[in-house]
Design a protein around this motif. Sequence first.
Motif, PDB file in Angstrom:
ATOM      1  N   ARG A 122      37.722   4.650 -68.360  1.00 45.63           N
ATOM      2  CA  ARG A 122      36.953   4.828 -69.597  1.00 45.63           C
ATOM      3  C   ARG A 122      36.271   3.528 -70.030  1.00 45.63           C
ATOM      4  NH1 ARG A 122      39.572   7.298 -75.220  1.00 45.63           N
ATOM      5  NH2 ARG A 122      37.716   7.023 -76.536  1.00 45.63           N
ATOM      6  N   GLN A 127      31.037   3.178 -66.168  1.00 46.11           N
ATOM      7  CA  GLN A 127      32.164   3.986 -66.628  1.00 46.11           C
ATOM      8  C   GLN A 127      32.451   5.124 -65.652  1.00 46.11           C
ATOM      9  OE1 GLN A 127      31.682   6.646 -70.152  1.00 46.11           O
ATOM     10  NE2 GLN A 127      33.150   5.262 -71.141  1.00 46.11           N
ATOM     11  N   GLY A 128      33.719   5.534 -65.606  1.00 43.52           N
ATOM     12  CA  GLY A 128      34.076   6.741 -64.868  1.00 43.52           C
ATOM     13  C   GLY A 128      34.932   6.473 -63.649  1.00 43.52           C
ATOM     14  N   ASP A 166      39.327  16.497 -70.760  1.00 45.38           N
ATOM     15  CA  ASP A 166      39.175  15.315 -71.606  1.00 45.38           C
ATOM     16  C   ASP A 166      38.358  14.218 -70.929  1.00 45.38           C
ATOM     17  OD1 ASP A 166      40.716  16.616 -73.490  1.00 45.38           O
ATOM     18  OD2 ASP A 166      42.579  15.594 -72.935  1.00 45.38           O
ATOM     19  N   ARG A 168      35.547  14.647 -69.217  1.00 44.41           N
ATOM     20  CA  ARG A 168      34.120  14.956 -69.109  1.00 44.41           C
ATOM     21  C   ARG A 168      33.250  13.959 -69.863  1.00 44.41           C
ATOM     22  NH1 ARG A 168      34.221  21.511 -70.191  1.00 44.41           N
ATOM     23  NH2 ARG A 168      35.279  22.106 -68.230  1.00 44.41           N
ATOM     24  N   ALA A 169      33.669  13.588 -71.049  1.00 47.28           N
ATOM     25  CA  ALA A 169      32.867  12.703 -71.901  1.00 47.28           C
ATOM     26  C   ALA A 169      32.745  11.298 -71.342  1.00 47.28           C
ATOM     27  CB  ALA A 169      33.477  12.647 -73.310  1.00 47.28           C
ATOM     28  N   PHE A 170      33.620  10.942 -70.387  1.00 46.63           N
ATOM     29  CA  PHE A 170      33.656   9.577 -69.879  1.00 46.63           C
ATOM     30  C   PHE A 170      33.347   9.502 -68.379  1.00 46.63           C
ATOM     31  CE2 PHE A 170      36.860  10.161 -73.258  1.00 46.63           C
ATOM     32  CZ  PHE A 170      36.228   9.412 -74.253  1.00 46.63           C
ATOM     33  N   ASP A 171      32.807  10.588 -67.823  1.00 50.02           N
ATOM     34  CA  ASP A 171      32.486  10.655 -66.397  1.00 50.02           C
ATOM     35  C   ASP A 171      33.732  10.454 -65.538  1.00 50.02           C
ATOM     36  OD1 ASP A 171      30.489  11.336 -64.645  1.00 50.02           O
ATOM     37  OD2 ASP A 171      29.741   9.303 -64.360  1.00 50.02           O
TER      38      ASP A 171
END
Length: 237
Positions: A122, A127-128, A166, A168-171
């Motif tokens: 994160r 990111q990811g 959870d 998805r928003a942070f790749d």
Amino acid sequence: MTSILITGASSGIGRATAEAFLAEGWTVGLVARRAERLREIAAGQGKAIPLPADVSDPGAMQAAFDQFIGEAGRLDVLFNNAGIFGPSASPDEVRVEDFDQVMAVNLRGMFIAARLAFAQMRRQSPQGGRIINNGSISAHVPRENSICYTTSKHAVTGLTRSLSLDGRAFDIACGQIDIGNAESELVADLKARQPDMQTMDVADAARSVLHMAQLPLSANVQFMTVMATRMPYIGRG
């Protein structure tokens, strides 16, 4: 993606997976309790990082992650693999302490590693990353006398689904590989009691993990089942 941390890396599926990724040129963090086994795997491998730790110990795992990030620079993939079978017995013959031990490794340990990986993925740039949880055929259907292992692996499926949602928003992609009867130390113990058990080469499981890890973050294997072809899973009553 070029860096992966593997728990339960000292033997079986974990070791085979580590060797497969090292052969592809990845930087590989090797997490397990048996330090001498990890040093053996890492010998002559410039991109292997031995990280002796108990997956159920949050402090030890934090130190392992910190060392890996310090050397590798980032974490692209976690293969959350460490697990034990526990007692093979009727539910009323299973000691509560034995049930707790299986949960400590198979569920608590997997959560601890996933939590640390999620935090790193994160905040890193870019990111990811990807988390691959080792489930089992037992995440779907149980063997007889396997209440500890089966319960833990059903819980892993819930963990996978929550991480996937959870993340998805942070790749952060999360998937689960459900492996049936790969020729590991764990399966060898079962096969000693069931000589006609159908098994497959552990390297086939490792190649499946490699496939999942090599996908771009825009694609995800949510659940994969790989097993011995003649294993009595499909069609059992």
